[in-house]
Write a protein that holds these residues in place. Structure first.
Motif, PDB file in Angstrom:
ATOM      1  N   VAL A   1      16.454 -35.445 -34.699  1.00 41.18           N
ATOM      2  CA  VAL A   1      17.512 -35.833 -33.664  1.00 41.18           C
ATOM      3  C   VAL A   1      17.207 -34.313 -33.069  1.00 41.18           C
ATOM      4  N   TYR A   2      16.707 -34.504 -31.707  1.00 42.83           N
ATOM      5  CA  TYR A   2      16.255 -33.302 -30.949  1.00 42.83           C
ATOM      6  C   TYR A   2      17.337 -33.491 -29.715  1.00 42.83           C
TER       7      TYR A   2
ATOM      8  N   ASP B   1      18.403 -32.080 -26.241  1.00 43.83           N
ATOM      9  CA  ASP B   1      18.174 -31.245 -25.140  1.00 43.83           C
ATOM     10  C   ASP B   1      18.899 -32.132 -23.887  1.00 43.83           C
ATOM     11  N   VAL B   2      20.150 -31.430 -23.461  1.00 40.49           N
ATOM     12  CA  VAL B   2      20.784 -31.949 -22.327  1.00 40.49           C
ATOM     13  C   VAL B   2      20.007 -32.275 -20.864  1.00 40.49           C
ATOM     14  N   ASP B   3      18.846 -31.068 -20.984  1.00 39.30           N
ATOM     15  CA  ASP B   3      18.176 -31.249 -19.548  1.00 39.30           C
ATOM     16  C   ASP B   3      17.044 -32.191 -19.560  1.00 39.30           C
ATOM     17  N   ALA B   4      16.768 -32.706 -20.795  1.00 36.89           N
ATOM     18  CA  ALA B   4      15.339 -33.571 -20.897  1.00 36.89           C
ATOM     19  C   ALA B   4      15.727 -35.075 -20.486  1.00 36.89           C
ATOM     20  N   LYS B   5      14.587 -35.408 -20.226  1.00 38.03           N
ATOM     21  CA  LYS B   5      14.580 -37.069 -19.739  1.00 38.03           C
ATOM     22  C   LYS B   5      15.067 -37.912 -20.788  1.00 38.03           C
ATOM     23  N   PRO B   6      16.053 -38.744 -20.622  1.00 41.95           N
ATOM     24  CA  PRO B   6      16.489 -39.824 -21.913  1.00 41.95           C
ATOM     25  C   PRO B   6      15.113 -40.390 -22.221  1.00 41.95           C
ATOM     26  N   GLY B   7      15.203 -41.049 -23.617  1.00 38.86           N
ATOM     27  CA  GLY B   7      14.275 -41.941 -23.633  1.00 38.86           C
ATOM     28  C   GLY B   7      14.183 -43.245 -23.074  1.00 38.86           C
TER      29      GLY B   7
ATOM     30  N   ILE C   1      18.663 -35.389 -41.779  1.00 36.58           N
ATOM     31  CA  ILE C   1      18.648 -35.156 -40.036  1.00 36.58           C
ATOM     32  C   ILE C   1      17.846 -33.942 -39.914  1.00 36.58           C
ATOM     33  N   MET C   2      16.771 -33.981 -39.389  1.00 37.84           N
ATOM     34  CA  MET C   2      16.239 -32.555 -38.957  1.00 37.84           C
ATOM     35  C   MET C   2      16.608 -32.309 -37.426  1.00 37.84           C
ATOM     36  N   THR C   3      16.934 -31.386 -37.141  1.00 34.76           N
ATOM     37  CA  THR C   3      17.548 -31.092 -35.681  1.00 34.76           C
ATOM     38  C   THR C   3      17.461 -29.601 -35.371  1.00 34.76           C
ATOM     39  N   ASN C   4      17.320 -29.615 -33.848  1.00 36.25           N
ATOM     40  CA  ASN C   4      17.463 -28.069 -33.454  1.00 36.25           C
ATOM     41  C   ASN C   4      18.699 -27.597 -32.892  1.00 36.25           C
TER      42      ASN C   4
ATOM     43  N   TYR D   1      10.272 -37.648 -24.659  1.00 31.48           N
ATOM     44  CA  TYR D   1      10.209 -35.989 -24.850  1.00 31.48           C
ATOM     45  C   TYR D   1      10.760 -35.637 -26.049  1.00 31.48           C
ATOM     46  N   ALA D   2      11.606 -35.972 -26.524  1.00 34.40           N
ATOM     47  CA  ALA D   2      12.006 -35.653 -27.880  1.00 34.40           C
ATOM     48  C   ALA D   2      11.361 -36.082 -29.195  1.00 34.40           C
ATOM     49  N   ALA D   3      10.720 -37.266 -29.021  1.00 35.29           N
ATOM     50  CA  ALA D   3       9.978 -37.728 -30.014  1.00 35.29           C
ATOM     51  C   ALA D   3       8.548 -36.778 -30.453  1.00 35.29           C
TER      52      ALA D   3
END
Length: 319
Positions: A9-10, A12-18, A50-53, A89-91
């Motif tokens: 579960v990465y 980042d509110v600024d990243a493009k959604p999947g 859940i591995m998350t930043n 992006y997150a993947a």
């Protein structure tokens, strides 16, 4: 051999959604992970990690649950960098996850990397687990879905660009399921990092983007060098289902250990509101979504046919 189920579960509110995500809540994947964990508990598999930043944000989302029902949460140390408008992006950070797990798992435990938008329906076959433990890697080959959809020449070209070599038997592996021993991960991760570097530098030439491109390239290269890959889809360990798609009869998925619903995230988020996973309730909802999808597909085909007929009529009038 023990299993370590984990998911990324990465945040980042600024990243493009999947591309397959309609929920703009950056923590919506936590709800999907809750559903996945509930289903894992029901079939007797270990608790999901859940591995998350963003462990504090994830922990707050889980705080209202009974402690015994919560997934575990572990900090992910992210190292890779890429443009935030990159598709999926997150993947991409699964590469960091695999690297971290490779160094932390005991030798008698295999990583079971799952996408959050999945459910467990049946226990994994013990014989399949043993085969994966002996080989080191269990993978989900979805070439029969990807090659016809995008053209085999284009898919193979992308894999060989990223692998920087001609591949003996190019295959495309789904990113939703990977089972691996720590030793096999330590072989895979360096190869995948090299593939990722080429993937990033050649991204403008590629048709396909996301973790599947560079992980598949690395797996193909290892296979060419003698690494045995156990293809888990043939054992119905996992199936990828799109609502309305006729690729497989819906009944086939009932015999899968895991079902991946990349287009059914909202369904899983609703299911997560219940304390326990109920397969019958899930199937009723999934079947209804599938039937609605069949209707949408049929209407789209009709619209396309009408558009073709209108275009043909115009051309006849102007001829």
């Amino acid at each position: 051999m023990n299993l370590f189920p984990c998911t990324l579960v990465y945040v980042d509110v600024d990243a493009k959604p999947g591309p397959n995500s309609t929920n703009r809540d950056p923590l919506s994947y936590v709800s999907q992970a809750i559903c996945l964990n509930n289903s894992l508990r029901r079939v007797g598999l270990p608790t999901l990690t859940i591995m998350t930043n963003a462990p504090e944000q994830v922990a707050r989302r889980l705080a209202g649950m009974p402690a015994e029902n919560r997934p575990a949460v572990t900090l992910l140390t992210a190292t890779i960098e890429l443009p935030k408008n990159t598709p999926f992006y997150a993947a991409h950070f699964k590469l960091d996850l695999m690297d971290q797990v490779a160094e932390s798992l005991p030798a008698d435990t295999m990583m079971l990397l799952l996408d959050a938008d999945m459910v467990a329906l049946l226990p994994l076959d013990p014989d399949l687990i043993e085969r994966c433990a002996q080989a080191g890697l269990g993978v989900f080959d979805i070439s029969d879905q990807v090659f016809p959809a995008y053209g085999s020449e284009r898919v193979v070209a992308d894999l060989e660009i990223v692998a920087e070599r001609r591949l003996m038997n190019p295959r495309w592996y789904g990113g939703e399921f990977l089972i691996a021993t720590p030793a096999a991960l330590r072989r895979l991760v360096p190869r995948a990092r090299a593939s990722y570097a080429r993937y990033l530098s050649e991204s403008e030439r590629l048709r396909h983007h996301g973790d599947e491109a560079f992980i598949s390239a690395a797996l193909n290269a290892l296979s060419d060098e003698g690494q045995v890959l156990i293809e888990v889809g043939a054992y119905q360990a996992v199936g990828r289902h799109w609502a309305g798609n006729n690729y497989r009869d819906l009944r086939w998925f009932r015999c899968c250990s895991f079902v991946h619903l990349p287009g059914g995230k909202a369904l899983l988020e609703k299911e997560a509101r219940f304390d326990d996973f109920a397969p019958d309730r899930f199937w009723r909802t999934m079947r209804a979504a599938h039937l609605r999808g069949r209707v949408r597909h049929a209407l789209k085909r009709i619209v396309r046919m009408l558009n073709v007929e209108r275009l043909a009529a115009r051309m006849r009038c102007t001829a």
